[in-house]
Design a protein around this motif. Structure first.
Motif, short mmCIF file in Angstrom:
data_model
loop_
_atom_site.label_atom_id
_atom_site.label_comp_id
_atom_site.label_asym_id
_atom_site.label_seq_id
_atom_site.Cartn_x
_atom_site.Cartn_y
_atom_site.Cartn_z
N SER A 179 -98.54 60.51 31.26
CA SER A 179 -97.91 60.14 32.53
C SER A 179 -97.46 58.68 32.51
N ASP A 180 -98.30 57.81 31.99
CA ASP A 180 -97.98 56.39 31.93
C ASP A 180 -96.78 56.17 31.00
N ALA A 181 -96.79 56.80 29.83
CA ALA A 181 -95.69 56.64 28.87
C ALA A 181 -94.38 57.17 29.45
N ALA A 182 -94.42 58.34 30.06
CA ALA A 182 -93.21 58.93 30.63
C ALA A 182 -92.69 58.08 31.79
N ALA A 183 -93.59 57.58 32.62
CA ALA A 183 -93.18 56.73 33.75
C ALA A 183 -92.49 55.46 33.25
N ARG A 184 -93.01 54.86 32.18
CA ARG A 184 -92.39 53.65 31.63
C ARG A 184 -91.00 53.95 31.11
N ALA A 223 -85.11 53.79 31.70
CA ALA A 223 -83.83 54.48 31.79
C ALA A 223 -83.04 54.01 33.02
N PHE A 224 -83.71 53.89 34.15
CA PHE A 224 -83.02 53.53 35.38
C PHE A 224 -82.79 52.02 35.51
N GLU A 225 -83.80 51.22 35.20
CA GLU A 225 -83.68 49.78 35.44
C GLU A 225 -83.00 49.02 34.30
N ASP A 226 -83.24 49.41 33.07
CA ASP A 226 -82.71 48.65 31.95
C ASP A 226 -81.44 49.25 31.36
N LEU A 227 -81.36 50.57 31.31
CA LEU A 227 -80.18 51.22 30.76
C LEU A 227 -79.14 51.56 31.83
N ASN A 228 -79.53 51.41 33.10
CA ASN A 228 -78.64 51.70 34.22
C ASN A 228 -78.11 53.13 34.16
N LEU A 229 -78.99 54.07 33.78
CA LEU A 229 -78.59 55.47 33.78
C LEU A 229 -78.77 56.03 35.17
N ARG A 230 -78.19 57.20 35.41
CA ARG A 230 -78.27 57.78 36.76
C ARG A 230 -79.08 59.06 36.83
N ARG A 231 -79.44 59.63 35.65
CA ARG A 231 -80.17 60.90 35.67
C ARG A 231 -81.05 61.01 34.44
N VAL A 232 -82.27 61.51 34.64
CA VAL A 232 -83.17 61.84 33.54
C VAL A 232 -83.56 63.30 33.71
N GLY A 233 -83.39 64.08 32.65
CA GLY A 233 -83.76 65.49 32.68
C GLY A 233 -84.89 65.76 31.70
N TRP A 252 -85.50 58.35 42.56
CA TRP A 252 -86.62 57.72 41.86
C TRP A 252 -87.13 56.53 42.65
N ARG A 253 -88.40 56.34 42.63
CA ARG A 253 -88.97 55.16 43.28
C ARG A 253 -89.93 54.50 42.30
#
Length: 184
Positions: free
Chosen positions: A112-117, A122-132, A180-181
């Motif tokens: 859970s910790d690894a996936a959350a990081r 993905a959202f904050e550093d890569l500026n992506l809009r979706r993770v599947g 995402w939050r």
């Protein structure tokens, strides 16, 4: 000697895999408690492990990190499926999250910790809009992990996976940046 830390979680650190990690990856990929839920039934010998390191873990299709507790490797986590950066060509700005841990490290919060990081990255550093993410319908632990991070079930491929003598559904989960939050 392990490589440098790339991301830090609450319980784990994420770092690029090194050649010396091939034995760990090979051990995990040959453990039925890893390959069966991952739906990857092929064994991995040393040469294949080295090729996997060169072609996949060291490749430029996404971000792949070893999940570690200090210097001890626990598993792998990755984001794959899109190109990002100045020469990005994928307009969907989405990636697929995947992960596995060595069985002796299951149910301890490391996944859970690894996936959350990685989702945060993905959202904050890569500026992506979706993770599947996708998983076999029998994989309750992975389903719980994804749902705990806010992923929603988006679709089902009926009987698309063969697992332990039966066909099972493959479930697709997704998380949009706007849903995402960050936890902190």
């Amino acid at each position: 000697m392990p490589g440098p830390v790339f991301l830090e979680g609450d319980e784990v650190t994420l770092r690029p895999a090194e050649e010396e990690d091939v034995e760990f990856v090979q051990r995990c990929m040959n453990d039925p408690r890893v390959w069966r839920p991952a739906l990857d039934p092929n064994p991995m010998n040393r040469e294949q492990g080295s090729e996997f390191f060169e072609n996949v873990l060291s490749g430029d299709d996404g971000v792949k990190c070893l999940v570690c507790d200090g210097e001890k490797p626990l598993g792998l986590v990755s984001l794959t499926g899109t190109k990002y950066g100045p020469d990005a060509t994928d307009r969907s700005r989405s990636v697929e999250l995947s992960y596995y841990l060595a069985p002796e490290h299951h149910s301890q919060g490391y996944g859970s910790d690894a996936a959350a990081r990685m989702v945060e990255y993905a959202f904050e550093d890569l500026n992506l809009r979706r993770v599947g993410a996708r998983l076999g319908s029998f994989n309750d632990a992975s389903r719980g992990l994804l749902e705990s991070l806010g992923f929603e079930h988006e679709g089902t491929l009926r009987e698309a996976a063969w697992f332990r003598g039966e066909y099972h559904d493959v479930l697709w989960y997704g998380l949009l940046r706007e849903d995402w939050r960050a936890d902190g």
